[in-house]
Every structure is written in C-alpha cells, then in structure tokens.
Motif scaffolding. Structure first.
Motif, PDB file in Angstrom:
ATOM      1  N   UNK A 187       4.400   2.484  13.000  1.00  9.62           N
ATOM      2  CA  UNK A 187       4.550   3.388  11.495  1.00  9.62           C
ATOM      3  C   UNK A 187       5.416   4.838  11.886  1.00  9.62           C
ATOM      4  N   UNK A 188       6.581   4.630  11.448  1.00 14.64           N
ATOM      5  CA  UNK A 188       7.751   5.929  11.716  1.00 14.64           C
ATOM      6  C   UNK A 188       8.499   6.626  10.305  1.00 14.64           C
ATOM      7  N   UNK A 189       8.460   7.935  10.066  1.00 12.78           N
ATOM      8  CA  UNK A 189       8.354   8.429   8.790  1.00 12.78           C
ATOM      9  C   UNK A 189       9.526   9.879   8.843  1.00 12.78           C
ATOM     10  N   UNK A 190      10.457   9.513   7.938  1.00 10.39           N
ATOM     11  CA  UNK A 190      11.325  10.288   7.915  1.00 10.39           C
ATOM     12  C   UNK A 190      12.022  11.429   6.707  1.00 10.39           C
ATOM     13  N   UNK A 191      12.259  12.087   6.517  1.00 13.89           N
ATOM     14  CA  UNK A 191      12.855  12.784   5.688  1.00 13.89           C
ATOM     15  C   UNK A 191      13.714  12.129   4.649  1.00 13.89           C
ATOM     16  N   UNK A 192      14.119  12.138   2.683  1.00 17.78           N
ATOM     17  CA  UNK A 192      14.997  11.240   2.441  1.00 17.78           C
ATOM     18  C   UNK A 192      16.603  11.310   2.850  1.00 17.78           C
ATOM     19  N   UNK A 193      16.679  10.316   3.329  1.00 20.45           N
ATOM     20  CA  UNK A 193      18.318   9.679   3.509  1.00 20.45           C
ATOM     21  C   UNK A 193      17.893   9.736   4.690  1.00 20.45           C
ATOM     22  N   UNK A 194      16.773   9.601   5.471  1.00 19.00           N
ATOM     23  CA  UNK A 194      16.818   9.925   7.426  1.00 19.00           C
ATOM     24  C   UNK A 194      17.368  10.200   8.359  1.00 19.00           C
ATOM     25  N   UNK A 195      17.557  12.009   6.980  1.00 18.00           N
ATOM     26  CA  UNK A 195      18.043  13.302   8.409  1.00 18.00           C
ATOM     27  C   UNK A 195      17.354  13.614   9.230  1.00 18.00           C
ATOM     28  N   UNK A 196      15.923  13.466   9.387  1.00 21.43           N
ATOM     29  CA  UNK A 196      14.640  14.124   9.856  1.00 21.43           C
ATOM     30  C   UNK A 196      13.610  13.455  10.103  1.00 21.43           C
ATOM     31  N   UNK A 197      13.024  13.262  11.334  1.00 23.06           N
ATOM     32  CA  UNK A 197      12.053  12.234  11.899  1.00 23.06           C
ATOM     33  C   UNK A 197      10.819  13.370  11.115  1.00 23.06           C
ATOM     34  N   UNK A 198      10.378  12.795  10.480  1.00 25.71           N
ATOM     35  CA  UNK A 198       8.563  13.157  10.618  1.00 25.71           C
ATOM     36  C   UNK A 198       7.195  13.341  11.584  1.00 25.71           C
ATOM     37  N   UNK A 199       7.764  11.508  11.851  1.00 28.59           N
ATOM     38  CA  UNK A 199       6.552  11.279  13.319  1.00 28.59           C
ATOM     39  C   UNK A 199       7.422  10.062  13.162  1.00 28.59           C
ATOM     40  N   UNK A 200       7.264   9.367  14.442  1.00 29.93           N
ATOM     41  CA  UNK A 200       7.510   8.492  15.613  1.00 29.93           C
ATOM     42  C   UNK A 200       6.711   7.962  16.227  1.00 29.93           C
ATOM     43  N   UNK A 201       6.157   6.665  15.679  1.00 31.48           N
ATOM     44  CA  UNK A 201       5.628   5.599  16.995  1.00 31.48           C
ATOM     45  C   UNK A 201       4.394   6.062  16.665  1.00 31.48           C
ATOM     46  N   UNK A 202       3.881   6.306  15.618  1.00 33.51           N
ATOM     47  CA  UNK A 202       2.678   6.390  15.197  1.00 33.51           C
ATOM     48  C   UNK A 202       1.634   5.320  14.813  1.00 33.51           C
ATOM     49  N   UNK A 203       0.984   4.717  16.022  1.00 35.65           N
ATOM     50  CA  UNK A 203       0.319   3.670  16.506  1.00 35.65           C
ATOM     51  C   UNK A 203      -1.497   3.598  15.522  1.00 35.65           C
ATOM     52  N   UNK A 204      -1.498   2.394  14.707  1.00 35.74           N
ATOM     53  CA  UNK A 204      -3.155   2.378  14.118  1.00 35.74           C
ATOM     54  C   UNK A 204      -3.455   0.731  14.711  1.00 35.74           C
ATOM     55  N   UNK A 218       0.809  -1.455   0.023  1.00 34.58           N
ATOM     56  CA  UNK A 218      -0.100   0.302  -0.200  1.00 34.58           C
ATOM     57  C   UNK A 218       1.257   1.134  -0.558  1.00 34.58           C
ATOM     58  N   UNK A 219       0.170   1.919   0.392  1.00 32.16           N
ATOM     59  CA  UNK A 219       0.877   3.160   0.260  1.00 32.16           C
ATOM     60  C   UNK A 219       0.926   4.155   2.052  1.00 32.16           C
ATOM     61  N   UNK A 220       1.832   5.156   1.989  1.00 32.77           N
ATOM     62  CA  UNK A 220       1.863   5.743   3.081  1.00 32.77           C
ATOM     63  C   UNK A 220       2.351   7.292   2.853  1.00 32.77           C
ATOM     64  N   UNK A 221       0.807   7.729   3.569  1.00 34.71           N
ATOM     65  CA  UNK A 221       1.134   9.253   3.029  1.00 34.71           C
ATOM     66  C   UNK A 221       1.241   9.964   4.789  1.00 34.71           C
ATOM     67  N   UNK A 222       1.481  10.851   5.026  1.00 34.40           N
ATOM     68  CA  UNK A 222       1.723  11.813   5.840  1.00 34.40           C
ATOM     69  C   UNK A 222       1.910  13.823   5.677  1.00 34.40           C
ATOM     70  N   UNK A 223       0.703  14.250   6.649  1.00 38.34           N
ATOM     71  CA  UNK A 223       0.245  15.607   6.211  1.00 38.34           C
ATOM     72  C   UNK A 223      -0.315  15.471   4.379  1.00 38.34           C
ATOM     73  N   UNK A 224      -0.939  14.643   4.081  1.00 37.98           N
ATOM     74  CA  UNK A 224      -0.837  15.001   2.309  1.00 37.98           C
ATOM     75  C   UNK A 224      -0.167  14.442   1.252  1.00 37.98           C
ATOM     76  N   UNK A 225       0.803  13.772   2.066  1.00 37.93           N
ATOM     77  CA  UNK A 225       2.181  14.173   0.714  1.00 37.93           C
ATOM     78  C   UNK A 225       2.996  12.781   0.853  1.00 37.93           C
ATOM     79  N   UNK A 226       3.396  11.495   0.008  1.00 37.04           N
ATOM     80  CA  UNK A 226       3.694  10.349   0.115  1.00 37.04           C
ATOM     81  C   UNK A 226       5.308  10.363   1.393  1.00 37.04           C
ATOM     82  N   UNK A 227       4.998   9.417   1.924  1.00 33.88           N
ATOM     83  CA  UNK A 227       6.650   9.227   3.362  1.00 33.88           C
ATOM     84  C   UNK A 227       7.511   8.844   2.237  1.00 33.88           C
ATOM     85  N   UNK A 228       8.942   9.598   2.546  1.00 34.53           N
ATOM     86  CA  UNK A 228      10.103   9.478   1.472  1.00 34.53           C
ATOM     87  C   UNK A 228      10.894   8.377   2.320  1.00 34.53           C
ATOM     88  N   UNK A 229      10.594   7.313   3.614  1.00 36.02           N
ATOM     89  CA  UNK A 229      11.671   6.623   3.813  1.00 36.02           C
ATOM     90  C   UNK A 229      11.099   6.841   5.474  1.00 36.02           C
TER      91      UNK A 229
END
Length: 120
Positions: A81-98, A26-37
């Motif tokens: 779910x945990x999401x990061x910017x490209x290259x994993x340099x910045x955390x977008x969200x961490x341990x979001x549970x669904x 499937x897909x993973x989006x954050x703030x209506x954008x695809x999660x890079x990594x």
C-alpha cells in the motif's frame, strides 16, 4: 476414438482449472484517518501456493474496490500500500506491506496502516 477421448480430457482439464475473479473492497486508514488517495498492489504469495494474477487497486477517500474483471482469486496475498495527501502532493506512506489471506468469493478487507509507516 483416442483423439476424441484426448480432446474430451483436455477440455475437462481446462474447464476445471479456470479461475474466477471475485470482488474485493474495503477501507484504508492511516493514523486512524481515511487515506485520501493511493493504491494497493495485490500480488499472490507464491511461496504459500497462490498462483493468481496481480491486481492494482486505487484508493479514494479511504475506500477501494477491485475492478470486476480484475478481482482476487482467494488465497494468500501480499498487499503493498501507498498513500498520499489529496491531489497526491505529499506521500503519507509508501510500500507498506501486509500479508493477507482472502476467501474464495466476494469479500471485504480493511487495511489499517500504522502511523509508524509514515514516509520520512
């Protein structure tokens, strides 16, 4: 004769209890954008009767797919779910549970992580 019957019963029980891994993608989006990594940890919800193994799935360019040998079994799962910017340099969200319920068989599930889940 009793030994043969006992062996036959144990073989039927082991075959009947075997489970098959099914692909999940499937897909993973954050703030209506695809999660890079990022990654998804799927753990069975044992409180709701699921005894499947856990599986970690990689998110890349807003998409994920379980490895063929480590798919899901169907039933109730907790997805973390945990999401990061490209290259994993910045955390977008961490341990979001669904909590999700998956069918037995190949399936898709799209995760939508709200902006409110952003790391602070």
């Amino acid at each position: 004769m009793i030994r043969i019957f006992a062996l036959a019963v144990s073989l039927m029980a082991s075959v009947g209890c075997s489970r098959t891994h099914h692909p999940l993608s499937g897909t993973v989006t954050f703030d209506d954008k695809p999660v890079p990594t990022g990654e998804i940890l799927l753990t069975p919800d044992t409180g709701r009767g699921n005894r499947a193994p856990s599986v970690v799935v990689e998110i890349s360019h807003g998409k994920y797919s379980t490895p063929p040998e480590r798919g899901q079994w169907g039933g109730a799962y907790k997805a973390v779910l945990s999401g990061f910017t490209p290259g994993g340099k910045k955390t977008l969200f961490y341990n979001h549970e669904v909590e999700i319920d998956l069918p037995v068989g190949a399936s898709t599930y799209d995760f939508v992580v709200p902006a409110s889940a952003a790391s602070k």
